[in-house]
Design a protein around this motif. Structure first.
Motif, PDB file in Angstrom:
ATOM      1  N   THR A 102       0.959  -1.291  -0.058  1.00 29.19           N
ATOM      2  CA  THR A 102      -0.080   0.150  -0.068  1.00 29.19           C
ATOM      3  C   THR A 102       0.911   1.227  -0.017  1.00 29.19           C
ATOM      4  O   THR A 102       1.759   1.560   0.964  1.00 29.19           O
ATOM      5  N   VAL A 104       1.786   4.837   0.717  1.00 32.86           N
ATOM      6  CA  VAL A 104       1.115   5.927   1.965  1.00 32.86           C
ATOM      7  C   VAL A 104       1.664   7.352   1.290  1.00 32.86           C
ATOM      8  O   VAL A 104       1.364   8.301   2.320  1.00 32.86           O
ATOM      9  N   ASP A 155      -0.554   3.615   9.650  1.00 36.60           N
ATOM     10  CA  ASP A 155      -0.988   4.125   8.290  1.00 36.60           C
ATOM     11  C   ASP A 155      -1.908   3.107   7.641  1.00 36.60           C
ATOM     12  O   ASP A 155      -3.255   3.653   7.177  1.00 36.60           O
ATOM     13  N   LEU A 159      -5.962   3.806   6.733  1.00 39.41           N
ATOM     14  CA  LEU A 159      -6.589   3.713   5.376  1.00 39.41           C
ATOM     15  C   LEU A 159      -7.708   2.562   5.262  1.00 39.41           C
ATOM     16  O   LEU A 159      -8.181   2.385   4.315  1.00 39.41           O
ATOM     17  N   ALA A 162     -10.825   2.877   3.416  1.00 35.92           N
ATOM     18  CA  ALA A 162     -10.795   3.826   2.404  1.00 35.92           C
ATOM     19  C   ALA A 162     -11.108   3.245   0.918  1.00 35.92           C
ATOM     20  O   ALA A 162     -10.691   2.201   0.505  1.00 35.92           O
ATOM     21  N   ASP A 165      -7.145   5.509  -3.123  1.00 31.65           N
ATOM     22  CA  ASP A 165      -5.535   5.230  -2.682  1.00 31.65           C
ATOM     23  C   ASP A 165      -4.676   6.381  -3.197  1.00 31.65           C
ATOM     24  O   ASP A 165      -5.309   7.238  -3.674  1.00 31.65           O
ATOM     25  N   LEU A 184      -0.155  10.578   3.592  1.00 30.03           N
ATOM     26  CA  LEU A 184      -1.363  10.442   4.315  1.00 30.03           C
ATOM     27  C   LEU A 184      -1.343  11.328   5.414  1.00 30.03           C
ATOM     28  O   LEU A 184      -0.318  11.128   6.384  1.00 30.03           O
ATOM     29  N   ASP A 186      -2.980  11.720   8.764  1.00 27.96           N
ATOM     30  CA  ASP A 186      -4.050  11.174   9.840  1.00 27.96           C
ATOM     31  C   ASP A 186      -3.960  12.120  11.122  1.00 27.96           C
ATOM     32  O   ASP A 186      -4.538  11.869  12.062  1.00 27.96           O
ATOM     33  N   TRP A 192      -5.884  12.268   2.407  1.00 30.02           N
ATOM     34  CA  TRP A 192      -4.699  12.586   1.622  1.00 30.02           C
ATOM     35  C   TRP A 192      -4.281  13.879   1.487  1.00 30.02           C
ATOM     36  O   TRP A 192      -5.246  14.695   1.079  1.00 30.02           O
ATOM     37  N   LEU A 205     -10.966  10.466   1.739  1.00 26.09           N
ATOM     38  CA  LEU A 205     -10.464   9.044   1.454  1.00 26.09           C
ATOM     39  C   LEU A 205     -11.498   8.176   0.861  1.00 26.09           C
ATOM     40  O   LEU A 205     -11.414   7.155   0.287  1.00 26.09           O
TER      41      LEU A 205
END
Length: 228
Positions: A102, A104, A155, A159, A162, A165, A184, A186, A192, A205
């Motif tokens: 993934t 990030v 992370d 996500l 979500a 991406d 990302l 948070d 994002w 997201l």
């Protein structure tokens, strides 16, 4: 009679001339006169005016400095994008093809190397930095980040659920300007955070909607106000 004439003359001069006046009182024995001085100038007003002028000048200087910093940052971002032939979305795709997981974050280096650094997290939370050429999209290498301190797992948790991406976020923000950084965020509601040559944007997201970052918008409003 002579004394009355002198006093009347001095009083008239005080009314007409203002400022600092000198009054003479002549004794009955015509002895040496005694001088009384009165200063009616207001020094405090002059000091306050000078202080206000200095403060205004300092504020103007600070505003000019902020505008210069913003302009330099914008020019630097534009130079980075101009040098890159591979978009953020394409760099992310190349990194994920090389190192599945993934994505990030993706950042276009500003050290002159013209390389995208894509942060990829695997399912077990391990974190990898994948370097992708901004000239041709070729993966130059991947290295595990040994100092992730569980950042990768955090992370992945942020996500969870979500629909958008990192690659899709880069594409959404690209409509606002050429993308130079995807990350990302948070801190608060996860989203994002995408930096472009024309400003910073938040990408939802779930919906993929891009809205200008609040701090960036406030800064733009301040600059626009200064120009008015």
């Amino acid at each position: 009679m002579k004394r009355n004439i002198v006093i009347a003359t001095v009083a008239a001069a005080a009314l007409i001339g203002g400022g600092t006046v000198a009054a003479y009182a002549v004794g009955g024995d015509e002895s040496a006169p005694t001088r009384q001085q009165s200063n009616v100038r207001v020094a405090d007003d002059r000091d306050d005016s000078a202080e206000d002028g200095a403060e205004d000048k300092a504020d103007d200087t600070a505003d000019d400095r902020d505008d210069d910093v913003t302009e330099i940052r914008s020019e630097a971002a534009t130079d980075k994008v101009t040098a890159a032939k591979v978009t953020a979305a394409d760099a992310i795709a190349a990194a994920l093809k090389h190192t599945p997981g993934t994505a990030v974050a993706a950042d276009l280096d500003d050290d002159g190397s013209n390389v995208w650094e894509v942060n990829v997290v695997k399912g077990d939370g391990t974190d990898y930095d994948v370097r992708v050429s901004a000239d041709n999209g070729k993966v130059l290498g991947a290295q595990r980040d040994a100092d992730d301190d569980n950042d990768g797992r955090e992370d992945l948790a942020a996500l969870k659920g979500a629909s958008v991406d990192a690659r899709e976020a880069a594409r959404a923000a690209a409509a606002k300007g050429a993308v130079t950084d995807v990350d990302l965020d948070d801190d608060g509601p996860a989203a994002w955070s995408v930096e472009t040559a024309k400003g910073e944007w938040k990408v939802d997201l779930k919906t993929g909607k891009a809205t200008q970052d609040q701090d960036d918008r406030d800064g733009q409003d301040d600059r626009d106000g200064a120009d008015d």
